[in-house]
Design a protein around this motif. Structure first.
Motif, PDB file in Angstrom:
ATOM      1  N   MET A   1      -8.903  -3.464  -4.984  1.00  0.00           N
ATOM      2  CA  MET A   1      -8.051  -2.295  -5.140  1.00  0.00           C
ATOM      3  C   MET A   1      -6.598  -2.662  -5.342  1.00  0.00           C
ATOM      4  O   MET A   1      -5.907  -2.121  -6.179  1.00  0.00           O
ATOM      5  N   LEU A   2      -6.101  -3.620  -4.582  1.00  0.00           N
ATOM      6  CA  LEU A   2      -4.671  -3.885  -4.595  1.00  0.00           C
ATOM      7  C   LEU A   2      -4.223  -4.703  -5.786  1.00  0.00           C
ATOM      8  O   LEU A   2      -3.048  -4.982  -5.938  1.00  0.00           O
ATOM      9  N   SER A   3      -5.177  -5.103  -6.652  1.00  0.00           N
ATOM     10  CA  SER A   3      -4.742  -5.674  -7.914  1.00  0.00           C
ATOM     11  C   SER A   3      -4.021  -4.632  -8.752  1.00  0.00           C
ATOM     12  O   SER A   3      -3.380  -4.943  -9.735  1.00  0.00           O
ATOM     13  N   THR A   4      -4.100  -3.378  -8.349  1.00  0.00           N
ATOM     14  CA  THR A   4      -3.387  -2.318  -9.055  1.00  0.00           C
ATOM     15  C   THR A   4      -1.919  -2.274  -8.680  1.00  0.00           C
ATOM     16  O   THR A   4      -1.154  -1.522  -9.254  1.00  0.00           O
ATOM     17  N   LEU A   5      -1.516  -3.084  -7.731  1.00  0.00           N
ATOM     18  CA  LEU A   5      -0.108  -3.129  -7.328  1.00  0.00           C
ATOM     19  C   LEU A   5       0.627  -4.163  -8.167  1.00  0.00           C
ATOM     20  O   LEU A   5       0.161  -5.274  -8.324  1.00  0.00           O
ATOM     21  N   ASP A   6       1.785  -3.787  -8.652  1.00  0.00           N
ATOM     22  CA  ASP A   6       2.551  -4.712  -9.477  1.00  0.00           C
ATOM     23  C   ASP A   6       2.990  -5.949  -8.712  1.00  0.00           C
ATOM     24  O   ASP A   6       3.256  -6.995  -9.297  1.00  0.00           O
ATOM     25  N   ILE A 272      -7.289  10.794  14.926  1.00  0.00           N
ATOM     26  CA  ILE A 272      -6.035  10.064  15.131  1.00  0.00           C
ATOM     27  C   ILE A 272      -5.982   8.809  14.271  1.00  0.00           C
ATOM     28  O   ILE A 272      -4.924   8.458  13.730  1.00  0.00           O
ATOM     29  N   ALA A 273      -7.109   8.128  14.118  1.00  0.00           N
ATOM     30  CA  ALA A 273      -7.124   6.928  13.277  1.00  0.00           C
ATOM     31  C   ALA A 273      -6.772   7.266  11.832  1.00  0.00           C
ATOM     32  O   ALA A 273      -5.995   6.558  11.178  1.00  0.00           O
ATOM     33  N   LEU A 274      -7.338   8.349  11.310  1.00  0.00           N
ATOM     34  CA  LEU A 274      -7.033   8.756   9.939  1.00  0.00           C
ATOM     35  C   LEU A 274      -5.565   9.141   9.796  1.00  0.00           C
ATOM     36  O   LEU A 274      -4.906   8.780   8.814  1.00  0.00           O
ATOM     37  N   ALA A 275      -5.041   9.864  10.782  1.00  0.00           N
ATOM     38  CA  ALA A 275      -3.629  10.261  10.735  1.00  0.00           C
ATOM     39  C   ALA A 275      -2.716   9.037  10.748  1.00  0.00           C
ATOM     40  O   ALA A 275      -1.727   8.972  10.003  1.00  0.00           O
ATOM     41  N   ALA A 276      -3.037   8.066  11.592  1.00  0.00           N
ATOM     42  CA  ALA A 276      -2.227   6.847  11.666  1.00  0.00           C
ATOM     43  C   ALA A 276      -2.267   6.078  10.358  1.00  0.00           C
ATOM     44  O   ALA A 276      -1.252   5.502   9.919  1.00  0.00           O
ATOM     45  N   LEU A 277      -3.417   6.047   9.699  1.00  0.00           N
ATOM     46  CA  LEU A 277      -3.533   5.354   8.419  1.00  0.00           C
ATOM     47  C   LEU A 277      -2.714   6.071   7.343  1.00  0.00           C
ATOM     48  O   LEU A 277      -2.025   5.429   6.535  1.00  0.00           O
ATOM     49  N   MET A 278      -2.745   7.383   7.321  1.00  0.00           N
ATOM     50  CA  MET A 278      -1.932   8.140   6.360  1.00  0.00           C
ATOM     51  C   MET A 278      -0.448   7.896   6.595  1.00  0.00           C
ATOM     52  O   MET A 278       0.331   7.743   5.640  1.00  0.00           O
ATOM     53  N   GLN A 279      -0.046   7.858   7.846  1.00  0.00           N
ATOM     54  CA  GLN A 279       1.356   7.586   8.177  1.00  0.00           C
ATOM     55  C   GLN A 279       1.775   6.223   7.643  1.00  0.00           C
ATOM     56  O   GLN A 279       2.856   6.073   7.052  1.00  0.00           O
ATOM     57  N   ALA A 280       0.926   5.220   7.821  1.00  0.00           N
ATOM     58  CA  ALA A 280       1.246   3.871   7.346  1.00  0.00           C
ATOM     59  C   ALA A 280       1.319   3.815   5.822  1.00  0.00           C
ATOM     60  O   ALA A 280       2.163   3.110   5.252  1.00  0.00           O
ATOM     61  N   ILE A 281       0.450   4.560   5.143  1.00  0.00           N
ATOM     62  CA  ILE A 281       0.468   4.576   3.671  1.00  0.00           C
ATOM     63  C   ILE A 281       1.780   5.153   3.161  1.00  0.00           C
ATOM     64  O   ILE A 281       2.415   4.596   2.253  1.00  0.00           O
ATOM     65  N   VAL A 282       2.216   6.266   3.730  1.00  0.00           N
ATOM     66  CA  VAL A 282       3.475   6.872   3.304  1.00  0.00           C
ATOM     67  C   VAL A 282       4.643   5.931   3.575  1.00  0.00           C
ATOM     68  O   VAL A 282       5.533   5.758   2.733  1.00  0.00           O
ATOM     69  N   ASP A 332     -15.106  -3.186   1.358  1.00  0.00           N
ATOM     70  CA  ASP A 332     -14.210  -4.255   0.916  1.00  0.00           C
ATOM     71  C   ASP A 332     -12.858  -3.692   0.483  1.00  0.00           C
ATOM     72  O   ASP A 332     -11.801  -4.260   0.783  1.00  0.00           O
ATOM     73  N   LEU A 333     -12.897  -2.576  -0.227  1.00  0.00           N
ATOM     74  CA  LEU A 333     -11.650  -1.953  -0.672  1.00  0.00           C
ATOM     75  C   LEU A 333     -10.831  -1.451   0.514  1.00  0.00           C
ATOM     76  O   LEU A 333      -9.603  -1.536   0.511  1.00  0.00           O
ATOM     77  N   LEU A 334     -11.519  -0.954   1.522  1.00  0.00           N
ATOM     78  CA  LEU A 334     -10.802  -0.483   2.704  1.00  0.00           C
ATOM     79  C   LEU A 334     -10.158  -1.639   3.460  1.00  0.00           C
ATOM     80  O   LEU A 334      -9.045  -1.509   3.983  1.00  0.00           O
ATOM     81  N   HIS A 335     -10.821  -2.783   3.530  1.00  0.00           N
ATOM     82  CA  HIS A 335     -10.200  -3.957   4.140  1.00  0.00           C
ATOM     83  C   HIS A 335      -8.927  -4.335   3.377  1.00  0.00           C
ATOM     84  O   HIS A 335      -7.907  -4.696   3.979  1.00  0.00           O
ATOM     85  N   GLU A 336      -8.979  -4.256   2.062  1.00  0.00           N
ATOM     86  CA  GLU A 336      -7.789  -4.550   1.266  1.00  0.00           C
ATOM     87  C   GLU A 336      -6.680  -3.536   1.547  1.00  0.00           C
ATOM     88  O   GLU A 336      -5.503  -3.889   1.633  1.00  0.00           O
ATOM     89  N   MET A 337      -7.063  -2.273   1.686  1.00  0.00           N
ATOM     90  CA  MET A 337      -6.066  -1.244   1.970  1.00  0.00           C
ATOM     91  C   MET A 337      -5.406  -1.479   3.322  1.00  0.00           C
ATOM     92  O   MET A 337      -4.187  -1.321   3.480  1.00  0.00           O
ATOM     93  N   LEU A 338      -6.192  -1.880   4.314  1.00  0.00           N
ATOM     94  CA  LEU A 338      -5.629  -2.170   5.634  1.00  0.00           C
ATOM     95  C   LEU A 338      -4.655  -3.343   5.563  1.00  0.00           C
ATOM     96  O   LEU A 338      -3.610  -3.350   6.231  1.00  0.00           O
ATOM     97  N   GLU A 339      -4.991  -4.348   4.771  1.00  0.00           N
ATOM     98  CA  GLU A 339      -4.075  -5.473   4.599  1.00  0.00           C
ATOM     99  C   GLU A 339      -2.796  -5.035   3.881  1.00  0.00           C
ATOM    100  O   GLU A 339      -1.699  -5.496   4.204  1.00  0.00           O
ATOM    101  N   PHE A 340      -2.940  -4.128   2.939  1.00  0.00           N
ATOM    102  CA  PHE A 340      -1.802  -3.606   2.187  1.00  0.00           C
ATOM    103  C   PHE A 340      -0.770  -2.957   3.107  1.00  0.00           C
ATOM    104  O   PHE A 340       0.439  -3.087   2.915  1.00  0.00           O
ATOM    105  N   VAL A 341      -1.232  -2.232   4.137  1.00  0.00           N
ATOM    106  CA  VAL A 341      -0.319  -1.526   5.047  1.00  0.00           C
ATOM    107  C   VAL A 341      -0.193  -2.240   6.390  1.00  0.00           C
ATOM    108  O   VAL A 341       0.268  -1.660   7.376  1.00  0.00           O
ATOM    109  N   CYS A 342      -0.597  -3.506   6.446  1.00  0.00           N
ATOM    110  CA  CYS A 342      -0.633  -4.249   7.712  1.00  0.00           C
ATOM    111  C   CYS A 342       0.726  -4.273   8.414  1.00  0.00           C
ATOM    112  O   CYS A 342       0.833  -4.028   9.614  1.00  0.00           O
ATOM    113  N   GLU A 343       1.778  -4.572   7.666  1.00  0.00           N
ATOM    114  CA  GLU A 343       3.115  -4.658   8.259  1.00  0.00           C
ATOM    115  C   GLU A 343       3.572  -3.305   8.791  1.00  0.00           C
ATOM    116  O   GLU A 343       4.173  -3.219   9.867  1.00  0.00           O
ATOM    117  N   GLU A 344       3.273  -2.248   8.064  1.00  0.00           N
ATOM    118  CA  GLU A 344       3.687  -0.907   8.473  1.00  0.00           C
ATOM    119  C   GLU A 344       2.909  -0.444   9.707  1.00  0.00           C
ATOM    120  O   GLU A 344       3.468   0.217  10.586  1.00  0.00           O
TER     121      GLU A 344
END
Length: 397
Positions: A1-6, A272-282, A332-344
């Motif tokens: 999924m994150l290959s879509t990021l520049d 709560i888990a879904l809300a926390a993930l949305m917060q990190a994405i934003v 697998d895509l969700l693991h990538e998404m979690l890594e994408f927002v890991c710092e946040e």
């Protein structure tokens, strides 16, 4: 999924992103603007028949003293909406969701009733439900007719604070890409009118009969978005922007991005888990924008393909990786998404909530649990009992 990021090339996603998070010290920002607000649409259940009960008026009469404006009616009298106040973080949001559910469960019990949370009721029919009579809902039914009367569905809506609306419209455009992945984690409506639909989430199939639903188009600017709203109002399509019911939207009155794609969740932990993930994405998308880095924007027609797959298969299907132009397993895509927002996730202090995302991926969604009960018992009432039990987990009742 994150290959879509520049700016990123993720070639080997971690098998457990939460384990990586544990290695890092928490750095919770004290003044971040990415506040949370959570709205849950819950079911009122007759414990004898397990049917929905049109009883909101009595609950409202009893509950207004305790819950004030945090409890509201919906179109059908068997639906009650609970809404938190503005929450600084996921821990405060959890406290409020638990408190609100607990008070509602007590109010329901006084009337010999129970509460349940899922995207649809497994077998109750919309034709048997009384409608809430007020000016707003009367107008919706007058306009939408049978379509409005049959929208007996229950959603989870999460608001993430973002004060700059020009910035918010850009972040909303980019956040559309993540909607099918959030949807796959939240599927919780496999049954409709006593039938196994074969889908993990049927709620959106019902809800999207309404106009102005689903994945929104991308907007070039806030002014283009406002021009669109003004056109709809001036041509009597809508009287206000709340009648735009997209899967994600800028809230017309609050400075928030509102995620609306998820089914109502049975367990507080899932909400709560879904809300926390949305917060990190934003938070992540706002950081990228401040650094003049843009997440690639894809057309609605492509995102819709992943949205359908998420609805049909939940976590067990394959979604399209548009950057790599191939299918990939959703987990697998969700693991990538979690890594994408890991710092946040770390900065917001949401590590515990993200660990629960890992649990959902291991053990399944609400839909998976409903289907397991059905396959074991062939009894829709047993499915309702499962939903009720999960809804009341951890409550103070």
């Amino acid at each position: 999924m994150l290959s879509t990021l520049d700016v990123m090339d993720v070639t080997s996603p971690p098998q457990n992103a939460s384990a990586e998070l544990k290695k890092r010290p928490a750095k919770v920002p004290r003044d971040h603007v990415f506040t949370l607000g959570i709205e849950e649409e819950l079911q009122i259940i007759d414990p004898d028949t397990r049917e929905l009960r049109s009883h909101i008026q009595q609950i409202l009469a009893d509950g207004k003293v305790i819950l004030k404006e945090q409890v509201k009616p919906e179109l059908h009298q068997s639906i009650v909406e609970l809404g938190t106040e503005i929450c600084s973080d996921a821990r405060v949001a959890r406290q409020q969701v638990v408190s609100l559910r607990s008070e509602l469960a007590k109010l329901a019990a006084r009337n010999g009733l129970q509460i349940a949370s899922a995207g649809t009721h497994p077998f109750s029919h919309w034709i048997d439900q009384l409608l809430t009579r007020n000016e707003r809902y009367d107008e919706i039914v007058k306009d939408m007719q049978q379509i409005a009367r049959c929208i007996l569905v229950f959603g989870l809506h999460v608001h993430v604070g973002i004060p700059d609306r020009e910035e918010a419209i850009d972040i909303m455009n980019q956040a559309r890409y993540f909607l099918p992945h959030l949807y796959a984690l939240s599927v919780n409506s496999p049954f409709w009118l006593g039938q196994n639909t074969g889908l993990k989430a049927y709620r959106q199939m019902i809800f999207e009969r309404l106009p102005r639903t689903g994945i929104p188009d991308a907007f070039e600017s806030l002014s283009e978005y406002e021009d669109y709203l003004n056109l709809l109002v001036s041509t009597n399509c809508i009287d206000n922007a709340k009648k735009i019911w997209w899967d994600v939207r800028l809230h017309p009155f609050f400075d928030t991005i509102e995620f609306r794609i998820c089914d109502a969740q049975s367990r507080v932990d899932d909400t709560i888990a879904l809300a926390a993930l949305m917060q990190a994405i934003v938070f992540k998308l706002q950081k990228l924008r401040r650094d003049n880095v843009t997440f690639r924007s894809y057309p609605k027609r492509l995102i819709d393909e992943n949205r359908w797959r998420a609805s049909r298969y939940g976590l067990d299907g394959k979604l399209i990786d548009f950057g790599r132009k191939c299918e990939a397993n959703e987990r697998d895509l969700l693991h990538e998404m979690l890594e994408f927002v890991c710092e946040e996730i770390e900065e917001l202090g949401n590590e515990a909530e993200i660990e629960h995302i890992e649990r959902i991926m291991r053990e399944g969604t609400g839909a998976d649990r409903q289907l397991m009960v059905w396959e074991r018992t062939q009894d829709m009432k047993a499915v309702v009992d499962q939903i009720v039990a999960e809804t009341n987990e951890g409550l103070n009742v």
